[in-house]
Design an enzyme around this catalytic site. Structure first.
Site, PDB file in Angstrom:
ATOM      1  N   ASP A   1      -7.975  -4.857 -23.396  1.00 27.03           N
ATOM      2  CA  ASP A   1      -7.655  -4.738 -21.966  1.00 27.03           C
ATOM      3  C   ASP A   1      -6.204  -5.185 -21.774  1.00 27.03           C
ATOM      4  O   ASP A   1      -5.933  -6.222 -21.178  1.00 27.03           O
ATOM      5  CB  ASP A   1      -8.623  -5.629 -21.159  1.00 27.03           C
ATOM      6  CG  ASP A   1      -8.420  -5.518 -19.659  1.00 27.03           C
ATOM      7  OD1 ASP A   1      -7.606  -4.680 -19.220  1.00 27.03           O
ATOM      8  OD2 ASP A   1      -9.072  -6.280 -18.915  1.00 27.03           O
TER       9      ASP A   1
ATOM     10  N   GLU B   1      -6.022 -14.047 -26.701  1.00 30.94           N
ATOM     11  CA  GLU B   1      -5.200 -13.959 -25.496  1.00 30.94           C
ATOM     12  C   GLU B   1      -3.933 -14.774 -25.723  1.00 30.94           C
ATOM     13  O   GLU B   1      -3.957 -15.824 -26.369  1.00 30.94           O
ATOM     14  CB  GLU B   1      -6.041 -14.490 -24.323  1.00 30.94           C
ATOM     15  CG  GLU B   1      -5.298 -15.035 -23.137  1.00 30.94           C
ATOM     16  CD  GLU B   1      -4.550 -13.972 -22.352  1.00 30.94           C
ATOM     17  OE1 GLU B   1      -5.102 -12.881 -22.125  1.00 30.94           O
ATOM     18  OE2 GLU B   1      -3.388 -14.239 -21.998  1.00 30.94           O
TER      19      GLU B   1
ATOM     20  N   GLN C   1      -9.348 -11.200 -11.937  1.00 29.62           N
ATOM     21  CA  GLN C   1      -9.286  -9.852 -11.366  1.00 29.62           C
ATOM     22  C   GLN C   1      -9.350  -9.930  -9.845  1.00 29.62           C
ATOM     23  O   GLN C   1     -10.145 -10.698  -9.307  1.00 29.62           O
ATOM     24  CB  GLN C   1     -10.466  -9.030 -11.880  1.00 29.62           C
ATOM     25  CG  GLN C   1     -10.406  -8.740 -13.369  1.00 29.62           C
ATOM     26  CD  GLN C   1      -9.546  -7.541 -13.685  1.00 29.62           C
ATOM     27  OE1 GLN C   1      -9.113  -6.792 -12.815  1.00 29.62           O
ATOM     28  NE2 GLN C   1      -9.263  -7.352 -14.971  1.00 29.62           N
TER      29      GLN C   1
ATOM     30  N   CYS D   1      -5.099  -0.508 -17.314  1.00 32.66           N
ATOM     31  CA  CYS D   1      -4.607  -0.454 -15.927  1.00 32.66           C
ATOM     32  C   CYS D   1      -3.429   0.502 -15.809  1.00 32.66           C
ATOM     33  O   CYS D   1      -2.783   0.575 -14.781  1.00 32.66           O
ATOM     34  CB  CYS D   1      -4.225  -1.852 -15.436  1.00 32.66           C
ATOM     35  SG  CYS D   1      -3.036  -2.666 -16.500  1.00 32.66           S
TER      36      CYS D   1
ATOM     37  N   CYS E   1      -3.432  -9.149   6.355  1.00 34.40           N
ATOM     38  CA  CYS E   1      -3.387  -7.959   5.518  1.00 34.40           C
ATOM     39  C   CYS E   1      -4.795  -7.378   5.442  1.00 34.40           C
ATOM     40  O   CYS E   1      -5.763  -8.090   5.187  1.00 34.40           O
ATOM     41  CB  CYS E   1      -2.901  -8.348   4.123  1.00 34.40           C
ATOM     42  SG  CYS E   1      -3.153  -7.060   2.905  1.00 34.40           S
TER      43      CYS E   1
ATOM     44  N   CYS F   1       0.845  -1.197   0.000  1.00 32.59           N
ATOM     45  CA  CYS F   1       0.000   0.000   0.000  1.00 32.59           C
ATOM     46  C   CYS F   1       0.879   1.246   0.000  1.00 32.59           C
ATOM     47  O   CYS F   1       1.773   1.367   0.819  1.00 32.59           O
ATOM     48  CB  CYS F   1      -0.868   0.038   1.259  1.00 32.59           C
ATOM     49  SG  CYS F   1      -2.125  -1.238   1.309  1.00 32.59           S
TER      50      CYS F   1
HETATM   51  N1  SAH Z   1      -9.540  -8.961 -19.786  1.00 34.09           N
HETATM   52  C1  SAH Z   1      -9.022  -9.902 -18.830  1.00 34.09           C
HETATM   53  C2  SAH Z   1      -7.485  -9.905 -18.704  1.00 34.09           C
HETATM   54  C3  SAH Z   1      -6.812  -8.590 -18.610  1.00 34.09           C
HETATM   55  S1  SAH Z   1      -5.111  -8.680 -18.131  1.00 34.09           S
HETATM   56  C4  SAH Z   1      -9.667  -9.695 -17.484  1.00 34.09           C
HETATM   57  O1  SAH Z   1     -10.235  -8.644 -17.231  1.00 34.09           O
HETATM   58  O2  SAH Z   1      -9.643 -10.604 -16.663  1.00 34.09           O
HETATM   59  C5  SAH Z   1      -4.246  -8.591 -19.661  1.00 34.09           C
HETATM   60  C6  SAH Z   1      -4.182  -9.907 -20.400  1.00 34.09           C
HETATM   61  O3  SAH Z   1      -3.447  -9.700 -21.603  1.00 34.09           O
HETATM   62  C7  SAH Z   1      -3.460 -11.013 -19.651  1.00 34.09           C
HETATM   63  O4  SAH Z   1      -4.318 -12.117 -19.594  1.00 34.09           O
HETATM   64  C8  SAH Z   1      -2.219 -11.306 -20.529  1.00 34.09           C
HETATM   65  O5  SAH Z   1      -1.860 -12.662 -20.529  1.00 34.09           O
HETATM   66  C9  SAH Z   1      -2.684 -10.871 -21.884  1.00 34.09           C
HETATM   67  N2  SAH Z   1      -1.641 -10.485 -22.852  1.00 34.09           N
HETATM   68  C10 SAH Z   1      -0.441  -9.918 -22.606  1.00 34.09           C
HETATM   69  N3  SAH Z   1       0.184  -9.612 -23.746  1.00 34.09           N
HETATM   70  C11 SAH Z   1      -0.630  -9.985 -24.761  1.00 34.09           C
HETATM   71  C12 SAH Z   1      -0.535  -9.906 -26.198  1.00 34.09           C
HETATM   72  N4  SAH Z   1       0.513  -9.374 -26.770  1.00 34.09           N
HETATM   73  N5  SAH Z   1      -1.568 -10.376 -26.906  1.00 34.09           N
HETATM   74  C13 SAH Z   1      -2.664 -10.903 -26.321  1.00 34.09           C
HETATM   75  N6  SAH Z   1      -2.805 -10.997 -24.974  1.00 34.09           N
HETATM   76  C14 SAH Z   1      -1.801 -10.552 -24.204  1.00 34.09           C
END
Ligand code: SAH
Length: 466
Positions: free
Chosen positions: A396, A340, A290, A423, A163, A80
């Site tokens: 994402d 992914e 998440q 993020c 925690c 934190c």
């Molecule tokens: N949308 C999902 C995951 C988000 S985290 C959720 O909300 O749960 C980002 C994701 O991108 C991870 O799962 C990671 O493995 C994937 N990732 C990282 N680099 C990537 C790439 N070049 N192409 C496709 N996916 C990728």
């Protein structure tokens, strides 16, 4: 000014990493644990050409935003960064960070930004929100078994079995494991010597299902007397929650990576389940999920609201992980294609579609920056049917944002809408700059605080093709 010199300083700002900033005689000082509005007695710890670092000797006048950190080890622990700030002030800090990044890095004109920027979505109770915790196990100087957290930027373990960001059940589970280890003469792993058995304890909790997962990461193939541990854990007197899965993760490598790839199931089906909104997810020890389910629902809700689906859309969901956003959207779309890079996540995504009876979502393994350009090339050559016109692309990505090859393909495919879940607002801003320069208008921005007490923040943005 010399090292260790003491001086008074007004803290006027906070860095992106959550460090207090004050200026004196044209010199900028970074002061850990200081809050904007504080007037402090500081001592210089490190001096560079035109900036320096200092520590707080004493808070002479506390900022109205300063609060007593509820956690006793908040200052030592790396987790934190903002506990000494009121939650209201944390939210203002994060909102400002996203706004300024979009303004400066994204070069979104201020009028346009003001018109689309929505207030940050915070939590009602900004503690106990994490559904996952990984506790390193170690030995202190007197040989006691300790479990807790790494001190910021080091591998020294600070004992802490409760925690305040995590589930209240963690404490009893860790105590049980510690007693089991003592009784059976099982030693913690030692990073320096590579000896000892138990490295980490991973605990996950399905907040809506009440299912708990315990996974011990061990430096070996087997845990002696493991049936006794299973018995002790299953007997724990929890209310409304229960242990559904106990497993071992085998990690015999000399590495910083926490989890080993091999999982040995000791009890239960090898996974727990949880729901976000009305989608059910199966979570195994190695899956990404998440960490803040309450806020994640609001974040996916924003993505869904921004996409404004009518059941007719074809969607690409890039960086889809275990298919969370894809499955959320599939219920209101014609078809979703999830992409992914991690094969295990795609396996989970397919299974999640199936346990929810979802048949209009397909998932494939690959890098977004390779899969999407390939699709675009095929589309240009008319190798794909017209039905595969893509209406919405959602992304994402991890903190580094989207690769330019991915953005290039997105603007080539030219979906009507782009939903960007991010993020890291700095890379979001960089990518929005690209998209705005290539035919897209920023229509909505909504920061969501998935990580209270830390400097991290999620942002959902909507872009429309002009
Ligand atoms: N949308 C999902 C995951 C988000 S985290 C959720 O909300 O749960 C980002 C994701 O991108 C991870 O799962 C990671 O493995 C994937 N990732 C990282 N680099 C990537 C790439 N070049 N192409 C496709 N996916 C990728």
């Amino acid at each position: 000014m010399n090292k260790n010199d003491e001086f008074e300083l007004d803290i006027t700002d906070l860095s992106d990493e959550g460090t207090g900033i004050g200026k004196k005689d044209g010199f900028v000082y970074f002061v850990k644990d200081a809050v904007p509005g504080d007037h402090v007695l500081a001592a210089a710890t490190k001096l560079k050409k035109n900036y320096g670092f200092a520590r707080i000797v004493k808070v002479l006048r506390a900022s109205p935003d300063r609060v007593q950190a509820p956690c006793l080890i908040a200052r030592q622990c790396g987790g934190c960064q903002l506990q000494q700030m009121s939650y209201e002030a944390q939210l203002r800090f994060k909102e400002k960070k996203v706004y300024n990044n979009l303004l400066r890095i994204g070069e979104v004109p201020e009028d346009a930004l003001k018109a689309v920027f929505e207030p940050i979505v915070g939590m009602e109770n900004p503690f106990r929100y994490r559904n996952k915790a990984q506790f390193p196990v170690a030995e202190d100087k007197s040989g006691n078994i300790i479990m807790g957290f790494y001190a910021g930027r080091t591998h020294a373990v600070i004992p802490c079995e409760d925690c305040l960001l995590g589930a209240p059940e963690n404490k009893l589970i860790l105590e049980t494991i510690r007693h089991f280890m003592l009784e059976n003469h099982i030693r913690p792993y030692n990073e320096v010597t590579g000896k000892g058995l138990v490295r980490h304890v991973l605990i996950r909790k399905g907040f809506s299902s009440g299912e708990l997962m315990v996974c011990l990461v061990i430096n070996g193939e087997k845990l002696p007397q493991q049936e006794k541990l299973v018995e002790a854990l299953c007997k724990l007197p929890f209310k409304n929650v229960s242990i559904k899965s106990i497993s071992l993760s085998i990690n015999t490598e000399r590495t910083n990576v926490i989890m080993g790839r091999k999982i040995v199931n000791l009890y239960g089906p090898g996974y727990i389940e949880d729901t976000i909104g009305d989608v059910r997810f199966r979570i195994s020890p190695l899956s990404f999920y998440q960490v803040n389910p309450v806020q994640t629902e609001k974040m996916y809700g924003a993505a869904l609201e921004f996409a404004d689906l009518h059941g007719t859309e074809n969607i690409y969901d890039l960086y889809c992980g275990i298919g969370t956003i894809s499955l959320f959207m599939s219920k209101k779309a014609k078809h979703v294609y999830g992409v992914e890079i991690v094969p295990d996540a795609i396996r989970d995504a397919k299974q999640n579609a199936s346990i929810n009876g979802i048949t209009n979502a397909d998932f494939s393994v690959g890098a977004a920056e390779e899969v999407l350009p390939a699709f675009y090339e095929a589309q240009k050559k008319k190798a794909v049917e017209a039905r595969e016109k893509i209406d919405v692309i959602s992304v994402d990505p991890p903190r580094k944002g989207c690769d330019e090859a991915c953005l290039e393909a997105i603007v080539g495919i030219a979906p009507e809408k782009i939903v960007y879940v991010s993020c890291d607002s700095a890379t979001l801003a960089r990518d929005i700059k690209y998209l705005r320069a290539h035919g897209y208008d920023l229509k909505k921005v909504r920061p969501v605080d998935n990580f209270p007490e830390t400097v991290h923040v999620e942002t959902v943005a909507l872009l429309h093709r002009i």
